[in-house]
Design an enzyme around this catalytic site. Sequence first.
Site, short mmCIF file in Angstrom:
data_model
loop_
_atom_site.label_atom_id
_atom_site.label_comp_id
_atom_site.label_asym_id
_atom_site.label_seq_id
_atom_site.Cartn_x
_atom_site.Cartn_y
_atom_site.Cartn_z
N ARG A 130 -3.87 4.25 -8.18
CA ARG A 130 -3.28 5.49 -7.64
C ARG A 130 -1.83 5.62 -8.10
O ARG A 130 -1.26 6.71 -8.09
CB ARG A 130 -3.35 5.50 -6.11
CG ARG A 130 -4.76 5.67 -5.57
CD ARG A 130 -4.79 5.54 -4.07
NE ARG A 130 -4.39 4.22 -3.61
CZ ARG A 130 -4.27 3.87 -2.35
NH1 ARG A 130 -4.49 4.74 -1.39
NH2 ARG A 130 -3.92 2.64 -2.01
N ARG A 172 2.33 13.29 9.98
CA ARG A 172 1.02 13.20 9.31
C ARG A 172 0.32 12.00 9.93
O ARG A 172 0.74 10.86 9.73
CB ARG A 172 1.23 13.00 7.82
CG ARG A 172 -0.03 12.66 7.03
CD ARG A 172 0.39 12.20 5.64
NE ARG A 172 -0.71 11.87 4.77
CZ ARG A 172 -1.35 10.70 4.75
NH1 ARG A 172 -1.02 9.74 5.58
NH2 ARG A 172 -2.31 10.49 3.87
N HIS A 223 -1.04 11.70 -3.13
CA HIS A 223 -0.72 10.35 -3.61
C HIS A 223 -1.99 9.50 -3.68
O HIS A 223 -1.98 8.43 -4.25
CB HIS A 223 0.30 9.70 -2.69
CG HIS A 223 -0.28 9.40 -1.34
ND1 HIS A 223 -0.55 10.41 -0.43
CD2 HIS A 223 -0.69 8.24 -0.77
CE1 HIS A 223 -1.10 9.86 0.64
NE2 HIS A 223 -1.19 8.56 0.47
N ASP A 224 -3.06 9.98 -3.02
CA ASP A 224 -4.31 9.23 -3.02
C ASP A 224 -5.24 9.72 -4.13
O ASP A 224 -4.93 10.64 -4.86
CB ASP A 224 -5.00 9.36 -1.66
CG ASP A 224 -4.37 8.43 -0.62
OD1 ASP A 224 -3.86 7.37 -1.01
OD2 ASP A 224 -4.40 8.77 0.57
N GLN A 227 -3.03 -5.16 6.25
CA GLN A 227 -2.93 -4.03 7.18
C GLN A 227 -3.86 -4.29 8.36
O GLN A 227 -5.08 -4.16 8.23
CB GLN A 227 -3.29 -2.72 6.47
CG GLN A 227 -2.23 -2.30 5.45
CD GLN A 227 -2.73 -1.25 4.48
OE1 GLN A 227 -3.69 -1.48 3.74
NE2 GLN A 227 -2.08 -0.10 4.45
N ASP A 252 0.83 -1.20 0.00
CA ASP A 252 0.00 0.00 0.00
C ASP A 252 0.87 1.26 0.00
O ASP A 252 0.64 2.19 0.78
CB ASP A 252 -0.95 -0.01 1.21
CG ASP A 252 -2.02 1.06 1.11
OD1 ASP A 252 -2.28 1.54 -0.01
OD2 ASP A 252 -2.59 1.43 2.14
N GLU A 307 -4.93 13.46 8.73
CA GLU A 307 -5.38 12.97 7.42
C GLU A 307 -6.77 12.39 7.62
O GLU A 307 -6.94 11.21 7.91
CB GLU A 307 -4.42 11.91 6.86
CG GLU A 307 -4.70 11.59 5.40
CD GLU A 307 -5.27 10.20 5.13
OE1 GLU A 307 -5.74 9.96 4.00
OE2 GLU A 307 -5.25 9.34 6.03
N ASP A 310 -1.94 9.29 9.93
CA ASP A 310 -2.62 8.60 8.85
C ASP A 310 -3.95 8.01 9.32
O ASP A 310 -4.03 7.43 10.40
CB ASP A 310 -1.71 7.47 8.35
CG ASP A 310 -2.29 6.71 7.19
OD1 ASP A 310 -2.56 7.34 6.16
OD2 ASP A 310 -2.50 5.48 7.32
N HIS A 348 -2.92 1.09 11.87
CA HIS A 348 -2.67 -0.32 11.58
C HIS A 348 -1.18 -0.56 11.40
O HIS A 348 -0.42 0.37 11.16
CB HIS A 348 -3.41 -0.75 10.31
CG HIS A 348 -3.26 0.25 9.18
ND1 HIS A 348 -4.21 1.23 8.92
CD2 HIS A 348 -2.27 0.46 8.28
CE1 HIS A 348 -3.81 1.97 7.90
NE2 HIS A 348 -2.63 1.53 7.49
C1 GLC Z 1 -4.23 6.79 4.08
C2 GLC Z 1 -3.18 6.90 3.01
C3 GLC Z 1 -3.47 5.90 1.94
C4 GLC Z 1 -3.49 4.53 2.52
C5 GLC Z 1 -4.43 4.46 3.73
C6 GLC Z 1 -4.17 3.23 4.54
O1 GLC Z 1 -5.48 7.13 3.62
O2 GLC Z 1 -3.12 8.18 2.51
O3 GLC Z 1 -2.54 5.98 0.90
O4 GLC Z 1 -3.90 3.61 1.55
O5 GLC Z 1 -4.24 5.52 4.62
O6 GLC Z 1 -2.98 3.38 5.27
#
Ligand code: GLC
Length: 657
Positions: free
Chosen positions: A526, A293, A401-402, A263, A152, A337, A295, A195
Amino acid sequence: MVENEWMSIQAAKSLKRLLPRIEDRFKVEILAEPAHWQSFSRRLHREWERLFIHLQRVYGWQYDFFFTLEQVLFISAQSWFQRPEDLKRLDAVREADPQWYTSQNVVGGVLYVDLFSDNLAKLHRHIPYFKKLGLTYLHLMPLFAVPHGDNDGGYAVSDYRAVNPDIGTMQELAQLTRELRDEGISLVLDLVFNHTSDEHIWARRAKSGDPDFQAFYHMFFDRQLPDRYQAHLRDIFPTARRGSFTWCEEVRMWVWTTFNSFQWDLNYSNPEVFRAMAEEMLFLANQGVEILRLDAVAFIWKRLGTDCENQPEAHEIIRAFNSLARIAAPALLFKSEAIVHPDEVIKYIHPEECQLSYNPLLMALVWEALATSEVKFISRAMRQRSRIPEGCSWVNYLRCHDDIGWTFDDHEARSINIDPVGHRKFLNRFYTGDYPGSFARGLPFQFNPDNGDLRISGTLASLAGLEQALAEEDPLQIELAVRRINLLRSIMISIGGIPLIYLGDEWGMLNDYTFLSDPAKANDNRWVHRSRRRWEAREDLVDQEMLEWRFFNEMVRLIGLRKAAPAFKNGGMEVIDTGNAHLFGYLRQDDSQRILVVNNFSPQPQSMAPDVLAAFGETEDCTDLVTGQKILTAGPLELDSYRFLWLEIPTNPSKNQ
Ligand code: GLC
């Protein structure tokens, strides 16, 4: 006795009991560095009550809560004593100027180390480039040890204390961090704390049958509870897999996996998980990371009968992390995020929670405005929803990146006669190039047949029409695409908050379809907008007429203008009614400067009536900061297709009073 008072008394009582125990454990360090202990102790006394309250609300019911407190206090003192001297100096600098990130000088960039420079060792060569662009904040995408193959994009972390060996080492990271800091660039890394990968030592111990580590995750012997939870959950990656639970053959149990099956979601109802992650967080802070950041913040707390997103405990936990950071690594900041409903995004933003936050609503609505050429949605939403607590800042981006998701509020849409369901469908068709007249070349990401949900992948340039225009060799369309790209950048840079550039977009990077031939990436489109750096040679190009140069120079110029404009520092942003359905306008100001930004989202020239400007007082002497030209304001203000103006209006206190 009111609850707060009772809590304060309990907090003070616990600290009084705990401090001697901590002083005893660290007596050698305290003796060696009494001043460091004093500064720690000062912050501890300041923050303790807050930390206590957040932890008490989540873990206070557990019989060994006092032990949890002691552990947390212990790791924070330990981490402080291990904190390098240069970072302690940085702490002092940041404490003296705690809102440094609200300055207009702060500009961010984000990149994948392996795709940008192969490895960490080579990245430092690009510091002059980052400076040329004006970056002061650099987010390196997850670079930790991960499983081979699909991980991922680094978000399945197997070890928070080890860099992926293909990228480098922890020493190289710490070294790079120092070099960046010396050049005025703050390092940003992810804390992937919802995770771990299923190869993390905690997961491996869980798989080996250790009940203490099974309690780090949400693991179930049968489907009874998973099914009850599942009834309310949404699938995040529905084309990769359905459902949020994964069968683990080793222990014959179901594991909660919100994202990919590899994950494993951590179980924050277990205080051991909080403590363990706090240790990882402080470890990263001591490597020199200035901004973490956070996540996937929305997912960290599970509650039966709910969608298990944005639960109140998630906020308590992040606030507890925040106060720990204040105690043991005061320079550390958090960026949230939370790519969720805007009502929820805002709840993570607070000086005592996440000082910074992505601005997913602005991101979605600039694309919405570009597709419709109309600004009623963005104007309304930004007017209602831009304000955030003092001392906090948005991080504005055009894509990351998403994927791009349409996370706007349905009621708000309806209030301006937009049918949210139909509109999302339209936007998805538009950005996948499946709508008549569309200029975009996005890819459909994670279509969910159950509810029709879909998100969009693609680079800034490909979504804004450059890829299609170049393929069709159509000079007019190329010009329009260039203007669209610059228009969106104008907003990102001027609207208030930290602009964040996905590196490559400053050159107009197009979609890269080579991911399709890599089995580890082919199922996740992505990767189409996370391509390998291919523009290095262009840094030396002299042909300034080349498209790439036009993009790059414009970016550098706009960033330079931003930095020179005090009105662009964080603070008020007032959306104005431009009286034209295609013009998005807002006023930025401080005591010394007023700037009216007007952005034309239409492919046709548009004008703004003179009375709109007249409302700002004396405006004969307006200058467009972008072109440096004086603007005649007696008549209507004319904007060519997709053009924008940054109008400096004389501050005229007499007329404003
Ligand atoms: C966040 C990240 C993304 C990832 C997800 C799981 O949203 O930006 O890229 O797939 O978390 O970690």
